[in-house]
Design an enzyme around this catalytic site. Structure first.
Site, PDB file in Angstrom:
ATOM      1  CG  ASP A   1      -2.204   0.780   1.007  1.00 26.81           C
ATOM      2  OD1 ASP A   1      -3.262   0.137   0.831  1.00 26.81           O
ATOM      3  OD2 ASP A   1      -2.153   2.027   0.989  1.00 26.81           O
TER       4      ASP A   1
ATOM      5  CG  ASP B   1       2.779   5.775  -5.649  1.00 24.67           C
ATOM      6  OD1 ASP B   1       1.766   5.364  -6.257  1.00 24.67           O
ATOM      7  OD2 ASP B   1       3.138   6.969  -5.645  1.00 24.67           O
TER       8      ASP B   1
ATOM      9  CG  ASN C   1      -8.047  -3.836  -3.637  1.00 21.67           C
ATOM     10  OD1 ASN C   1      -9.271  -3.895  -3.765  1.00 21.67           O
ATOM     11  ND2 ASN C   1      -7.470  -3.053  -2.723  1.00 21.67           N
TER      12      ASN C   1
ATOM     13  CE1 TYR D   1     -13.171   3.657  -9.252  1.00 19.83           C
ATOM     14  CE2 TYR D   1     -15.402   3.172  -9.991  1.00 19.83           C
ATOM     15  CZ  TYR D   1     -14.287   2.842  -9.237  1.00 19.83           C
ATOM     16  OH  TYR D   1     -14.298   1.705  -8.475  1.00 19.83           O
TER      17      TYR D   1
ATOM     18  N   PRO E   1     -17.230  -5.419  -8.545  1.00 23.33           N
ATOM     19  CG  PRO E   1     -16.054  -5.078  -6.575  1.00 23.33           C
ATOM     20  CD  PRO E   1     -15.910  -4.982  -8.061  1.00 23.33           C
ATOM     21  N   GLY E   2     -20.409  -4.023  -7.474  1.00 24.76           N
ATOM     22  CA  GLY E   2     -21.213  -2.810  -7.401  1.00 24.76           C
ATOM     23  C   GLY E   2     -20.774  -2.072  -6.146  1.00 24.76           C
TER      24      GLY E   2
HETATM   25  N1  LIG Z   1     -16.016   0.450  -2.488  1.00 17.39           N
HETATM   26  C1  LIG Z   1     -16.742   0.290  -3.589  1.00 17.39           C
HETATM   27  O1  LIG Z   1     -17.935   0.581  -3.633  1.00 17.39           O
HETATM   28  C2  LIG Z   1     -16.087  -0.287  -4.819  1.00 17.39           C
HETATM   29  C3  LIG Z   1     -16.913  -0.735  -5.861  1.00 17.39           C
HETATM   30  C4  LIG Z   1     -16.330  -1.273  -7.011  1.00 17.39           C
HETATM   31  C5  LIG Z   1     -14.959  -1.352  -7.096  1.00 17.39           C
HETATM   32  N2  LIG Z   1     -14.180  -0.906  -6.080  1.00 17.39           N
HETATM   33  C6  LIG Z   1     -12.734  -1.006  -6.236  1.00 17.39           C
HETATM   34  O2  LIG Z   1     -12.200  -1.765  -5.194  1.00 17.39           O
HETATM   35  C7  LIG Z   1     -10.859  -1.359  -4.944  1.00 17.39           C
HETATM   36  C8  LIG Z   1     -10.690  -1.054  -3.471  1.00 17.39           C
HETATM   37  O3  LIG Z   1     -11.594  -0.032  -3.110  1.00 17.39           O
HETATM   38  P1  LIG Z   1     -11.987   0.258  -1.586  1.00 17.39           P
HETATM   39  O4  LIG Z   1     -13.394   0.688  -1.603  1.00 17.39           O
HETATM   40  O5  LIG Z   1     -11.567  -0.879  -0.744  1.00 17.39           O
HETATM   41  O6  LIG Z   1     -11.078   1.570  -1.319  1.00 17.39           O
HETATM   42  P2  LIG Z   1     -10.274   2.081  -0.022  1.00 17.39           P
HETATM   43  O7  LIG Z   1     -10.095   3.538  -0.250  1.00 17.39           O
HETATM   44  O8  LIG Z   1     -10.922   1.607   1.229  1.00 17.39           O
HETATM   45  O9  LIG Z   1      -8.864   1.347  -0.156  1.00 17.39           O
HETATM   46  C9  LIG Z   1      -7.992   1.603  -1.216  1.00 17.39           C
HETATM   47  C10 LIG Z   1      -6.563   1.321  -0.774  1.00 17.39           C
HETATM   48  O10 LIG Z   1      -5.710   1.586  -1.911  1.00 17.39           O
HETATM   49  C11 LIG Z   1      -4.582   2.309  -1.444  1.00 17.39           C
HETATM   50  N3  LIG Z   1      -3.988   3.084  -2.533  1.00 17.39           N
HETATM   51  C12 LIG Z   1      -4.477   4.217  -3.092  1.00 17.39           C
HETATM   52  N4  LIG Z   1      -3.616   4.695  -3.991  1.00 17.39           N
HETATM   53  C13 LIG Z   1      -2.562   3.834  -4.029  1.00 17.39           C
HETATM   54  C14 LIG Z   1      -1.340   3.799  -4.750  1.00 17.39           C
HETATM   55  N5  LIG Z   1      -0.999   4.775  -5.615  1.00 17.39           N
HETATM   56  N6  LIG Z   1      -0.503   2.757  -4.537  1.00 17.39           N
HETATM   57  C15 LIG Z   1      -0.805   1.785  -3.626  1.00 17.39           C
HETATM   58  N7  LIG Z   1      -1.936   1.789  -2.892  1.00 17.39           N
HETATM   59  C16 LIG Z   1      -2.806   2.802  -3.090  1.00 17.39           C
HETATM   60  C17 LIG Z   1      -5.118   3.193  -0.330  1.00 17.39           C
HETATM   61  O11 LIG Z   1      -4.077   3.666   0.513  1.00 17.39           O
HETATM   62  C18 LIG Z   1      -6.089   2.263   0.354  1.00 17.39           C
HETATM   63  O12 LIG Z   1      -5.444   1.501   1.370  1.00 17.39           O
HETATM   64  C19 LIG Z   1     -10.600  -0.158  -5.859  1.00 17.39           C
HETATM   65  O13 LIG Z   1      -9.943  -0.597  -7.027  1.00 17.39           O
HETATM   66  C20 LIG Z   1     -11.994   0.331  -6.176  1.00 17.39           C
HETATM   67  O14 LIG Z   1     -12.048   1.008  -7.401  1.00 17.39           O
HETATM   68  C21 LIG Z   1     -14.707  -0.378  -4.931  1.00 17.39           C
END
Ligand SMILES: NC(=O)c1ccc[n+]([C@@H]2O[C@H](COP(=O)([O-])OP(=O)(O)OC[C@H]3O[C@@H](n4cnc5c(N)ncnc54)[C@H](O)[C@@H]3O)[C@@H](O)[C@H]2O)c1
Length: 244
Positions: free
Chosen positions: A34, A55, A82, A149, A179-180
Site C-alpha cells: 500500500d 506506490d 486492488n 472512474y 463489484p457494485g
Molecule cells: N467500495 C466500492 O464501492 C467499490 C466498488 C467497485 C470497485 N471498487 C474497487 O475496489 C478497490 C478497493 O476499493 P476500496 O473501496 O476498498 O477503497 P479504499 O479507499 O478503502 O482502499 C484503497 C486502498 O488503496 C490504497 N492506494 C491508493 N492509492 C494507491 C497507490 N498509488 N498505490 C498503492 N496503494 C494505493 C489506499 O491507501 C487504500 O489503502 C478499488 O480498485 C476500487 O475502485 C470499490
C-alpha cells in the site's frame, strides 16, 4: 512453508484488506502492499504477513516492492490488483483534467505496471500463477459524474482480457471481479448520506449495498485451482445491478 505467496495492492483498507485477511485465513502468506506504509504495517501485523510500501503509480516503487516480496516470502503466486481511487467526481464537461490524470495513474497505470512486474517474475519462476483485478460494474454501467472512474475500470477489464490471452501459455490466469457499491472507507461518506444511499440501493435488485465479505469469496475462488479453466473473465458481484 505452506500456503501460496499472495500480493494484494491497496491491501491496507476496504476490499483489499478483507481480501488479504481471507487469504491469510486460508493459510496463505500475504504481502500487504500500500502507498500508506503505516496502515499496511498494521494490517500485515494482524495477518502475520509482510507489509510493503508501494506506490502503484511509480514503476520503480512497484519493481522494488515486488522484488522485496520475493526476498521475504518467495515469488508471488497470486496477485490481486486492488489499489484504486475515485479521486473526485463531475460531469465530463466539468471534471478537472487533473482528477482524470490521478485516477488513470492509480487504476490503469498501476494495474498495468504491477501486472508487468509480477507476470515477469511468474514467467521467470515457471510455475504459473493467478492474477485477479478488482474492476467495477461502472465499467459496463454508467452513472453521471463517474465517467472518469468508469473509463479506468473499462481499461482494467481490457488489461484483464489481454493479460489472459498473452499469459495463458505461461500457465498464468487473469480474471477480474467487478463489484457494485461496497461498504468501505472509499464509500463511507456516500453511505452516511441517507438520500445518496437510498438512491444506490434503489438500483440494486437485491436492495442491499455489498459488504466486503460479499466480494472476497469470488476473489479467492478465481485465484484457486478450482478455477483452473477460467481466464479472461470479468465477474460481477452487484446484487443484480447490471440487470436493470
Ligand atoms: N467500495 C466500492 O464501492 C467499490 C466498488 C467497485 C470497485 N471498487 C474497487 O475496489 C478497490 C478497493 O476499493 P476500496 O473501496 O476498498 O477503497 P479504499 O479507499 O478503502 O482502499 C484503497 C486502498 O488503496 C490504497 N492506494 C491508493 N492509492 C494507491 C497507490 N498509488 N498505490 C498503492 N496503494 C494505493 C489506499 O491507501 C487504500 O489503502 C478499488 O480498485 C476500487 O475502485 C470499490
Amino acid at each position: 512453508m505452506s500456503g501460496r505467496v499472495v500480493l494484494v495492492t491497496g491491501g491496507a483498507s476496504g476490499i483489499g484488506r478483507a481480501v488479504a485477511e481471507a487469504f491469510a485465513a486460508a493459510g496463505d502468506r500475504v504481502a500487504v502492499a500500500d502507498v500508506d506504509g503505516a496502515a499496511a504495517e498494521r494490517v500485515a501485523a494482524e495477518l502475520d504477513g509482510v507489509a510493503v510500501t508501494m506506490d502503484v503509480t511509480d514503476q520503480a516503487s512497484v519493481v522494488a516492492g515486488v522484488a522485496e516480496v520475493a526476498d521475504r516470502l518467495g515469488p508471488v503466486e497470486v496477485l490481486v490488483n486492488n489499489a484504486g481511487v475515485v479521486a473526485g467526481g463531475g460531469l465530463l464537461v466539468d471534471l478537472p483534467v487533473e482528477v482524470l490524470d490521478t485516477v488513470l495513474a492509480v487504476n490503469v497505470r498501476g494495474t498495468f505496471t504491477v501486472t508487468q512486474a509480477v507476470a515477469t517474475q511468474m514467467i521467470e519462476t515457471g510455475r504459473g500463477g493467478s492474477i485477479v483485478n478488482i474492476s467495477s460494474i461502472g465499467a459496463r454501467q454508467p452513472t453521471a459524474g463517474m465517467g472518469h472512474y468508469e473509463a479506468t475500470k473499462a481499461a482494467v477489464d481490457a488489461i484483464t482480457r489481454t493479460g489472459a490471452l498473452e499469459l495463458a501459455e505461461h500457465g498464468i490466469r487473469v480474471n477480474a471481479v467487478a463489484p457494485g457499491p461496497v461498504h468501505t472507507p472509499l464509500t463511507a461518506g456516500l453511505m452516511e448520506d441517507p438520500r445518496a444511499r437510498a438512491a444506490w440501493e434503489s438500483r440494486i435488485p437485491l436492495r442491499k449495498i455489498a459488504q466486503t465479505a460479499d466480494v472476497t469469496p469470488l476473489v479467492l475462488f478465481l485465484a484457486s485451482a478450482a478455477a483452473g479453466h477460467i481466464t479472461g473473465a470479468v465477474v460481477q458481484v452487484d446484487g443484480g445491478q447490471l440487470l436493470v
